[in-house]
Design an enzyme around this catalytic site. Structure first.
Site, PDB file in Angstrom:
ATOM      1  N   SER A  90       0.545  -1.392   0.198  1.00  0.00           N
ATOM      2  CA  SER A  90       0.040   0.179   0.208  1.00  0.00           C
ATOM      3  C   SER A  90       0.923   1.128  -0.263  1.00  0.00           C
ATOM      4  CB  SER A  90      -1.131  -0.496   1.115  1.00  0.00           C
ATOM      5  OG  SER A  90      -0.410  -0.089   2.474  1.00  0.00           O
ATOM      6  N   ASP A 125      -2.615   6.016  11.806  1.00  0.00           N
ATOM      7  CA  ASP A 125      -1.532   5.457  10.500  1.00  0.00           C
ATOM      8  C   ASP A 125      -0.866   6.766  10.515  1.00  0.00           C
ATOM      9  OD1 ASP A 125      -0.340   5.079   8.714  1.00  0.00           O
ATOM     10  OD2 ASP A 125      -2.614   5.108   7.135  1.00  0.00           O
ATOM     11  N   HIS A 167       1.528   5.871   6.610  1.00  0.00           N
ATOM     12  CA  HIS A 167       1.293   5.753   5.009  1.00  0.00           C
ATOM     13  C   HIS A 167       1.576   7.358   5.019  1.00  0.00           C
ATOM     14  CE1 HIS A 167      -1.131   2.532   5.238  1.00  0.00           C
ATOM     15  NE2 HIS A 167      -0.529   2.255   3.565  1.00  0.00           N
TER      16      HIS A 167
END
Length: 302
Positions: free
Chosen positions: A35, A271, A274
């Site tokens: 990702s 998160d 990312h």
């Protein structure tokens, strides 16, 4: 995917989007990996789309508008007859039974999707920190042999060796340029993901180098494997420069919370892996653009 991005995006002097598209005309550029490579793919799509006058002529091949649901996406730039694609392959090697086990000696079954691409940008690393790979108990397999215990760095290096052998054997370097993007550091304070680690309220980069992480062992492993390759692979070593940006993660803001309970739950699992867009992946793509120009192959010649 790009509407909100374009409201706050400022064109970069380091990446001429129109020139990028002209050079990519009639070609396929594919990001393959986890990702974090999807993060980079989204960044490049938005940068290039911003330069196109008629946005309706930029679209996902299957007309999808959500980009976290499946493992393959292709954004078509119709005026240039080119595509920017993403293929999900978190380990590059083959997972068995919904990743209950990992075959270190076999490539993932997605290779047909990118074998004949014009430019392929690989990465892997993020998922190797998760519970099963990091523990390595009855998880890694080569041939019929399942290892009762195998250290994650040894497994990672074996997987990269499988990838390198496949690239050397099957990629036609008269056509395809291969890029490997390095490991993207995380910034969880105190603990790791889903264990109470935080990057909430980080508003500045790291200015004192003594607070940077040690150079990732994964990158040392890749560098050792790369030295043995016959193929000319471009290595985007972004680990150090990315490590400075502890302020660049979505943190608790990665989604909209409808209730206070949802917000409290979200704050417990931010998160910090990312990256926000616009943000760090834009810099990765600037380096990709510069590297393609520096290599000067085919349409990327000066």
């Amino acid at each position: 995917m790009c509407t909100q991005y374009e409201l706050i995006f400022f064109p970069s002097d380091s990446l001429n989007a129109t020139d990028f598209l002209v050079r990519l005309k009639g070609q396929r550029l594919i990001f393959v990996g986890d990702s974090l490579n999807r993060n980079m793919w989204q960044s490049l799509v938005c940068i290039l789309r911003h330069s196109v006058e008629n946005k309706d002529r930029v679209y996902e091949a299957a007309r999808r508008r959500k980009f976290k649901l499946t493992g393959y996406y292709s954004i078509i730039f119709e005026d240039y007859k080119c595509s920017i694609e993403y293929v999900r392959s978190t380990y590059l090697v083959r997972g068995l039974h919904d990743d209950e086990r990992l075959r270190l000696d076999l490539m993932d079954e997605t290779t047909k999707a990118y074998r004949e691409a014009d430019i392929v940008v690989f990465n892997t690393g993020h998922w190797w920190t998760h519970e099963k790979p990091s523990k390595g108990v009855d998880y890694y397999q080569e041939g019929d042999n399942v290892y009762p215990l195998l250290k994650v760095m040894e497994a990672y290096k074996r997987a990269l060796t499988t990838w390198a052998s496949w690239v050397d054997k099957y990629i036609n370097f008269n056509r395809t340029q291969v890029v490997f993007r390095g490991y993207s550091p995380t910034h969880y304070r105190g603990r790791q993901w889903k264990s109470g680690g935080q990057c909430y309220k980080e508003t500045e980069p790291i200015f004192n180098e003594t607070f940077l992480s040690k150079y990732p062992p994964k990158m040392r492993a890749f560098e050792e494997v790369m030295e043995q390759m016959k193929a000319p692979v471009t290595y985007l070593n972004i680990s150090r420069l990315t490590d400075y940006r502890k302020d660049g993660h979505p943190s608790v803001y990665r989604k909209t919370y409808n209730t206070v309970r949802e917000q409290i739950a979200g704050e417990k699992s931010p998160d910090c892996s990312h990256w926000c867009l616009p943000g760090i992946p834009d810099t990765w793509n600037e380096l990709l653009y510069a590297s393609l120009l520096l290599n000067g192959r085919g349409s990327w010649m000066p």
